[in-house]
Design a protein around this motif. Structure first.
Motif, mmCIF file in Angstrom:
data_model
loop_
_atom_site.group_PDB
_atom_site.id
_atom_site.type_symbol
_atom_site.label_atom_id
_atom_site.label_comp_id
_atom_site.label_asym_id
_atom_site.label_seq_id
_atom_site.Cartn_x
_atom_site.Cartn_y
_atom_site.Cartn_z
ATOM 1 N N LYS A 68 1.743 9.505 -5.449
ATOM 2 C CA LYS A 68 1.924 10.843 -4.863
ATOM 3 C C LYS A 68 3.294 11.445 -5.136
ATOM 4 O O LYS A 68 3.429 12.669 -5.211
ATOM 5 N N ALA A 69 4.319 10.606 -5.273
ATOM 6 C CA ALA A 69 5.668 11.156 -5.456
ATOM 7 C C ALA A 69 6.331 10.475 -6.654
ATOM 8 O O ALA A 69 6.001 10.761 -7.801
ATOM 9 N N ASP B 189 0.844 -1.209 0.000
ATOM 10 C CA ASP B 189 0.000 0.000 0.000
ATOM 11 C C ASP B 189 0.874 1.253 0.000
ATOM 12 O O ASP B 189 0.612 2.211 -0.732
ATOM 13 N N ARG B 190 1.892 1.241 0.826
ATOM 14 C CA ARG B 190 2.779 2.405 0.895
ATOM 15 C C ARG B 190 3.462 2.648 -0.451
ATOM 16 O O ARG B 190 3.550 3.786 -0.934
ATOM 17 N N GLU B 191 3.937 1.559 -1.070
ATOM 18 C CA GLU B 191 4.649 1.714 -2.341
ATOM 19 C C GLU B 191 3.720 2.243 -3.433
ATOM 20 O O GLU B 191 4.101 3.084 -4.236
ATOM 21 N N ARG C 261 20.864 2.367 -7.802
ATOM 22 C CA ARG C 261 21.177 3.023 -6.532
ATOM 23 C C ARG C 261 20.973 4.537 -6.645
ATOM 24 O O ARG C 261 20.411 5.170 -5.756
ATOM 25 N N GLU C 262 21.430 5.087 -7.763
ATOM 26 C CA GLU C 262 21.324 6.529 -7.964
ATOM 27 C C GLU C 262 19.849 6.952 -8.054
ATOM 28 O O GLU C 262 19.443 7.957 -7.468
ATOM 29 N N GLU D 22 14.269 8.841 -3.046
ATOM 30 C CA GLU D 22 14.094 8.964 -1.592
ATOM 31 C C GLU D 22 14.235 10.412 -1.138
ATOM 32 O O GLU D 22 13.568 10.843 -0.205
ATOM 33 N N ALA D 23 15.077 11.140 -1.854
ATOM 34 C CA ALA D 23 15.272 12.552 -1.507
ATOM 35 C C ALA D 23 13.999 13.361 -1.770
ATOM 36 O O ALA D 23 13.828 14.452 -1.230
ATOM 37 N N MET D 24 13.139 12.842 -2.638
ATOM 38 C CA MET D 24 11.906 13.583 -2.915
ATOM 39 C C MET D 24 10.664 12.837 -2.439
ATOM 40 O O MET D 24 9.578 12.985 -2.992
ATOM 41 N N GLY D 25 10.831 12.006 -1.416
ATOM 42 C CA GLY D 25 9.681 11.349 -0.798
ATOM 43 C C GLY D 25 9.231 10.095 -1.519
ATOM 44 O O GLY D 25 8.159 9.554 -1.233
#
Ligand SMILES: [Zn+2]
Lengths: 981, 181, 89
Positions: A641-642, A633-635, A814-815, A821-824
């Motif tokens: 959303k992001a 659900d989170r993914e 990885r990049e 992750e830096a943008m949520g």
């Protein structure tokens, strides 16, 4: 009893071993059977059905009686033939089919109940009442049946498989095989010589007959030395050829380490226990020899009653006399050698009983001619026999009876391709029919030629035929001089009389059983076999089938050839499942395909899902998440959303080039690709020739004559083969070339409203709606590396797929994650990917299940009317476009139980839940965080016309019974603005 | 700016030495599939010879030498290993970059043929499969390319994603062969 | 079983994928009966039969293999590209 100075293992190292816990001494080179006989152990096991005491009968792989268990637990081997098992220091063997001990076996009571256990016993006894079948009869039969048992623990041994190739495969290393190998080897042919024994030489190791003026075994040793020195000859001992297959393929089982202490073959060590060989041979010479057959008479199964040839083998090869006061019972000249050899070795011969009046006289011992052994007595070993002659019956004290009813040529392999052997009246035996196996020539005893000289001659001749076919010249033949005695024999299968006379020792089948089968009209040999179980044990009736046939022929008033034979099938000797499946355990079971992102997703604790051979991340649990749904659900929400990152490299990618590439794609897909602009991607649908959907995917045009097609992960191989078929078989004139580039590119989906922002700075060029419009594609430089970018979406979000050469895959993944992750955002796996596409009503192979049409999917508009395409004609069939077909819809819960499960069936509320009322089925289901509901895709009769209706969903497997609303399959953003924007 | 780091298919898996045999990863450089278009085989052959100094390989053969080789790679296809193909070849053949698609290893030493006999259903004995011979075949269920590069050495290729299985299967067979002595 | 691929030589059966009878494809516009026959109807003789085999683990060639279904003898092997299976065009 070991005779000093006798046998070929003079001066061999003494070895300690144990049998049923009793420690004994043997010699290196002994088989377990030889060592037991040397220690005067005759009682080795109990028989299958009646638990009768049984001893060593033979000296080879045909042994029906002397089966033992070696090892315990995961190292336990049941049904090991003591006549083949080589002795090693510390060997521990146990008797089977007896409790508490082989001497005092409780189940021996079966023998007293024998009248109830005759032929057809199972069929007659376990019939009524039916309620007893499962609860009473089956456990009873299972408990009583079988000889040795498995431990139930996982096998701890290592096995292997291997391939070998040769011009000539020589099967058997007796005089015929050695002569054939020598002739072929000297002429330069590539030879493999297989021998199931641990030592080459065949009967030459067991007989005293000379070749070229020296003992046969010495001649064999000289030939072997010469063969060993040849580069073109490969000698394989302990290797039984088990089957003949098409086009010169042979199976062979090599017992690699059965002769070594167990530790050598454990997985932790590296030596395999067995190796199963596939040998591809241009030609084969079958020199498999012959198997001596017993004579059926009352109580002919008592320990101490052995085959005459086996007694000679124990004496001449291993220096063991199986008795002190031996009798011989035969119907042929050859068996008299047993008396001669034993006598020469100083063993007392109590009598030779020959059924023929014109039997030879033999040596200084009594030969009773025209007589028969009609019974034996003794407790756990023969103590006396009863001989019947014109003079009446006479009892003779003996502790070993060597019997011979003649020899059965080992024709087994010649029958494996469905050929039947033919009856030879002189040899009273079945011999191979000519040309039974293409490329195979037979020689020697397996051909019904029983003299040494005959075997040598036939071996040389067989090799000559093969060499001629190979265009090689045999060296001038110089056949050594050898014994050339005629094979004199008179038929004797069963001695008449009362009591049980045994045919099949392993399955406990008697002459009476076969006669009873005939009486009950099981007259066909195949019926008799199954009714009595004759020849159906692990030895497959090697020494009993022909005698049983003769008894059946007699009982039905037919000749043996009229009665026929049963079919020999592979394998010639039992092959362990471990050897058959060698290497296919643990990691060797199937290839594992790993993505370049595997290491990183593994580090992140992703649960892996096997998709075909691929391992893909299913979901990435975060701290605090206790079940997969939370992660999923989170993914999903992250992507909506992001931005989310998913490795999609497993999808098939096919690079297509050439002047006719567009034409080719137009034919493969239902829709048109030749009009696609360079730099654009189009979704396509592929049909099979029968008009049903085969696969879907996107194809990008990278240049005028250059496309890259994407297939589903599931169908990548199938689509490739399909394209090859179209290109090669249907349109070879089209100038198009294609090859899989699935492995060349690591490709990642970057999906979500922030995907464009994420790519900013990652690519050399600006990413905007102009440069990368929806469904745009092209080359792109990714952090300095030449890659590709596709603006396509399988999530319904604004999304891209970015591809780089696979060497950079891990690094790019990885990049991408770092940036996401830096943008949520973050990684998403297969579970989230699945929910995202269900929300959009996008199909996978859950929907493309082989029974659906473009019409069922609502994609009939994609079937071009302007051009031909594969499957067009059949797809136009009325039934494939019928309104009442099950067609794709969406489902939402409408009942109290909010649950939708894939595989559930759909019914009209009020209808009985029965097959004939079935309205459809659910193909995909998931929980949509956006809707806050479980949702599903389903195929429903007249589906699209029933939007808004309620259906009943029933899943018997999971116990779900609820109501659902039929909705459009596109649950989320039906206009598609999010992906386009 | 971040930089992408290259990783080879057998990174962290090799080398391995077992019983006098060695298994190492090869780094052949560029690998491009060359598939001549209809009727272009001859012209392409000349162009390949001119540009890279090697003939287009006949079925089951490899041309060139270590560092610059053309390996027959199946129907209508060769794999150029070493140099990137001259752009002029594109007129006559489909050129497809496969430099990252295959794991390439070298198996070398006494017993190498016995190791492959446990995995590959093709006769690879020296009298039949000589230096410069190549086969498209399977290696224990994996599509493979096997080329003899020396009296006791083979180049073996499978798909990149199967590198771990390739190494596992080869090492298992090497251990078994070594154990037989 | 072993099949001789015209390109690769004699190979073990495990390298091949079997597809079924090798038939000539009907031309575009052929009637449904012709398609029905091509897609669904099979002779199943006990004797020689033209079959399609794909050298999947080898050179990727589709082959037309003439095989005796009773004896398993392989009577002929031809590249599908040379077998004229595409029919009239
Ligand atoms: Zn091929």
């Amino acid at each position: 009893m070991r005779l000093p100075g006798k046998g070929l293992n003079q001066g061999a190292k003494p070895i300690t071993f144990a049998f049923n816990g009793r420690h004994m001494m043997g010699l290196e080179g002994d088989t377990l059977a030889a060592a037991l006989l040397a220690n005067d152990v005759h009682l080795v096991g109990r028989s299958f059905k009646y638990h009768r005491p049984r001893g060593v009968l033979t000296a080879g792989s045909e042994e029906p009686n002397a089966l033992v268990t070696i090892g315990t637990g995961g190292q336990q081997d049941p049904n090991v033939r003591a006549t083949q098992q080589e002795l090693f220091e510390g060997l521990e063997a146990r008797s089977q089919n007896c409790w508490p001990s082989v001497e005092r076996d409780v189940m021996a009571v079966n023998d007293l109940a024998a009248p109830f256990f005759g032929a057809g016993f199972y069929y007659k006894t376990f019939m009524w009442p039916a309620a007893f079948w499962e609860k009473v009869y089956e456990p009873m039969i299972r408990n009583a049946a079988g000889l040795g048992a498995l431990s139930g623990e996982a096998d701890q041994d290592r096995y292997e498989k291997a391939f070998a190739f040769c011009d000539v495969l020589v099967i058997g290393s007796g005089p015929a095989g050695l002569m054939a190998a020598l002739t072929a080897g000297r002429a330069g042919a590539d030879v493999i010589l297989c021998e199931e024994d641990s030592r080459m030489g065949g009967r030459l190791l067991a007989e005293r007959e000379e070749i070229g003026g020296k003992p046969g075994h010495e001649w064999a040793a000289e030939v072997l030395a010469e063969l060993e020195a040849m580069d073109n000859v490969r000698l394989m001992t302990r290797t039984a050829v088990t089957g003949a297959y098409d086009q010169g393929t042979y199976g062979a089982l090599e017992r690699v380490s059965h002769h070594l202490p167990r530790r050598h073959s454990l997985k932790s060590s590296h030596l395999p226990r067995e190796c199963f060989w596939r040998i591809a041979a241009k030609h084969a010479v079958l020199a498999a020899g012959a198997i001596e057959r017993p004579v059926a008479f009352r109580n002919n199964d008592r320990p101490g009653i052995m085959m005459a040839g086996a007694v000679r083998a124990y004496l001449n090869r291993w220096g063991v006399a199986p008795g002190e006061r031996v009798t011989v019972f035969a119907n042929n000249d050859q068996a008299h050698r047993t008396a001669r050899d034993l006598h020469d070795a100083g063993v007392h011969i109590a009598a030779v009983i020959d059924s023929r009046h014109e039997a030879p006289d033999g040596g200084p011992y009594q030969v009773i001619k025209g007589a028969q052994v009609c019974g034996s007595a003794g407790r756990q070993r023969v103590e006396s026999i009863t001989v019947r002659s014109v003079k009446g019956e006479e009892k003779i004290q003996t502790d070993c009876l060597a019997m011979s009813g003649g020899w059965n040529p080992s024709v087994h392999l010649t029958c494996h391709l469905n050929s039947r052997p033919v009856w030879n009246r002189e040899a009273l035996a079945f011999v191979p029919s000519v040309g039974a196996v293409p490329g195979m020539v037979t020689a020697g005893a397996c051909n019904g030629i029983f003299s040494t000289a005959g075997a040598l001659r036939e071996g040389a001749e067989a090799a000559g035929k093969v060499l001629e076919a190979l265009d090689l010249k045999p060296a001038a033949a110089d056949l050594p001089e050898a014994e050339d005695d005629p094979y004199r024999i008179a038929a004797l299968w069963a001695v008449p009389g009362k009591g049980r006379a045994w045919l099949d020792f392993q399955n406990d089948v008697t002459v009476k059983d076969v006669k009873q089968a005939a009486t009950e009209n099981f007259r066909s040999v195949e019926h008799m076999k199954r009714y009595t179980t004759q020849g159906m044990a692990t030895d497959q009736g090697k020494n009993s089938n022909v005698a049983a046939l003769a008894v059946l022929a007699d009982a039905t008033g037919r000749t043996i050839p009229e009665t026929g034979t049963t079919t020999f099938r592979p394998p010639f000797v039992p092959v362990s499942i471990g050897a058959m499946g060698a290497g296919a355990t643990d990691e060797g079971f199937k290839p594992q395909r790993f993505l370049t992102s595997h290491g990183e997703s593994h580090t992140r604790g992703a649960h892996q899902l096997e998709v075909g051979l691929w391992y893909r991340a299913a979901y990435f649990p975060k701290q605090g998440e206790t079940n997969w749904r939370q992660s999923c659900d989170r993914e999903v929400t992250t992507v909506r959303k992001a931005v989310g990152i998913c490795d999609v490299s497993t999808l098939g990618k096919i690079d297509i080039q050439g002047p006719d590439a567009g034409k080719f794609l137009d034919f493969l897909y239902t829709n048109t690709f030749s009009t696609l602009k360079v730099g654009k991607v189009r979704y396509g649908l592929m049909l099979r020739e029968d008009g049903f959907v085969m696969d879907d995917g996107t194809t990008a045009r990278l240049g005028e004559n250059h496309f890259v097609m994407t297939t589903t992960t599931a169908a990548a191989g199938q689509v490739m083969a399909h394209m090859e078929f179209v290109s090669q078989a249907l349109y070879p004139e089209w100038d198009v070339r294609f090859t899989s580039v699935t492995e060349q590119w690591a490709q990642f989906a970057v999906a979500g409203p922030k995907s464009r922002q994420l790519l900013d700075g990652l690519l050399d060029d600006d990413v905007n709606g102009e440069t990368w419009p929806f469904m745009g594609c092209g080359e792109a430089t990714v952090l300095g590396v030449k890659g590709r970018l596709f603006r396509i979406s399988f999530s319904g979000e604004h999304a891209y797929e970015v591809a780089v050469p696979a060497r950079y895959g891990e690094s790019l993944y990885r990049e991408l994650l770092k940036r996401a992750e830096a943008m949520g955002g973050g990684a998403y796996g297969m579970e989230a990917l699945n929910v995202l596409r269900i929300e959009k009503g996008l199909i996978t192979h859950a929907e493309i299940n082989g029974t659906v049409t473009a019409f069922d999917l609502g994609l009939q508009g994609m079937m071009s009317k302007k051009k031909d395409f594969l499957g067009k004609a059949m797809a136009a069939r009325e039934g494939l476009m019928a309104e009442d077909r099950m067609r794709m819809v969406g489902l939402k819960p409408a009942g109290a139980a909010k649950e939708i499960t894939a595989g559930a069936h759909l019914f009209t509320p009020g209808d009985p839940v029965e097959r004939i009322y079935d309205q459809g089925y659910v193909t995909s289901a998931g929980y949509s965080p956006a809707l806050g509901l479980p949702i599903g895709l389903a195929f429903l009769k007249e589906g699209p016309d029933r939007i808004g209706e309620t259906v009943r969903l029933v899943d018997h497997m999971r116990g779900v019974d609820t109501l659902c609303e039929v909705v459009s399959p596109v649950f989320f953003d039906p206009e598609g603005d999010r992906a386009r924007g | 700016m971040a930089e992408l780091i290259a990783k080879s298919p057998c990174d962290g898996l090799l080398p391995a030495t077992i019983g006098g045999m060695s298994l190492t990863e090869e780094h052949p450089g560029a690998m491009w599939a060359i598939a001549p278009f209809n009727g272009q085989l001859k012209v392409l052959g000349k162009a390949l010879e001119a540009a890279h100094g090697m003939a287009f390989p006949a079925p089951n053969r490899a041309t060139g030498k270590a560092g610059s080789r053309a390996v027959w790679f199946g129907r209508d296809m060769a794999l150029l290993m070493g140099p990137a193909p001259d752009a002029g070849l594109a007129k006559h053949a489909a050129l497809t970059d496969q430099s990252d698609a295959w794991a390439v290893v070298r198996l070398e030493g006494q017993g190498a043929e016995d190791v492959l006999a446990r995995l590959v259903p093709v006769d690879l004995r020296p009298q039949v499969f000589k230096r410069g011979h190549t086969a498209r075949t399977e290696l224990k269920h994996m599509m493979a390319s096997v080329t003899r590069t020396g009296p006791q050495s083979f180049q073996i290729m499978v798909f990149r994603s199967m590198a771990k299985t390739l190494v596992h299967d080869l090492k298992t067979a090497m251990e078994a062969v070594a154990a037989r002595g | 079983m072993r099949i001789t691929c015209p390109l690769c030589g004699e190979r073990d059966r495990r390298e091949f994928y079997y597809k079924g009878a090798a038939l000539v494809r009907p031309a575009e516009g052929a009637d449904l009966d012709a398609w029905h026959e091509y897609v669904n109807l099979r002779e199943n003789p006990a004797g020689p039969l033209d079959e399609l085999w794909y050298h999947e683990m080898g050179c990727n060639s589709w082959l037309k293999v003439t095989r005796d279904t009773a004896t398993h003898e392989i009577l002929a092997v031809q590249l599908a590209s040379e077998a004229g299976l595409g029919g009239e065009k």
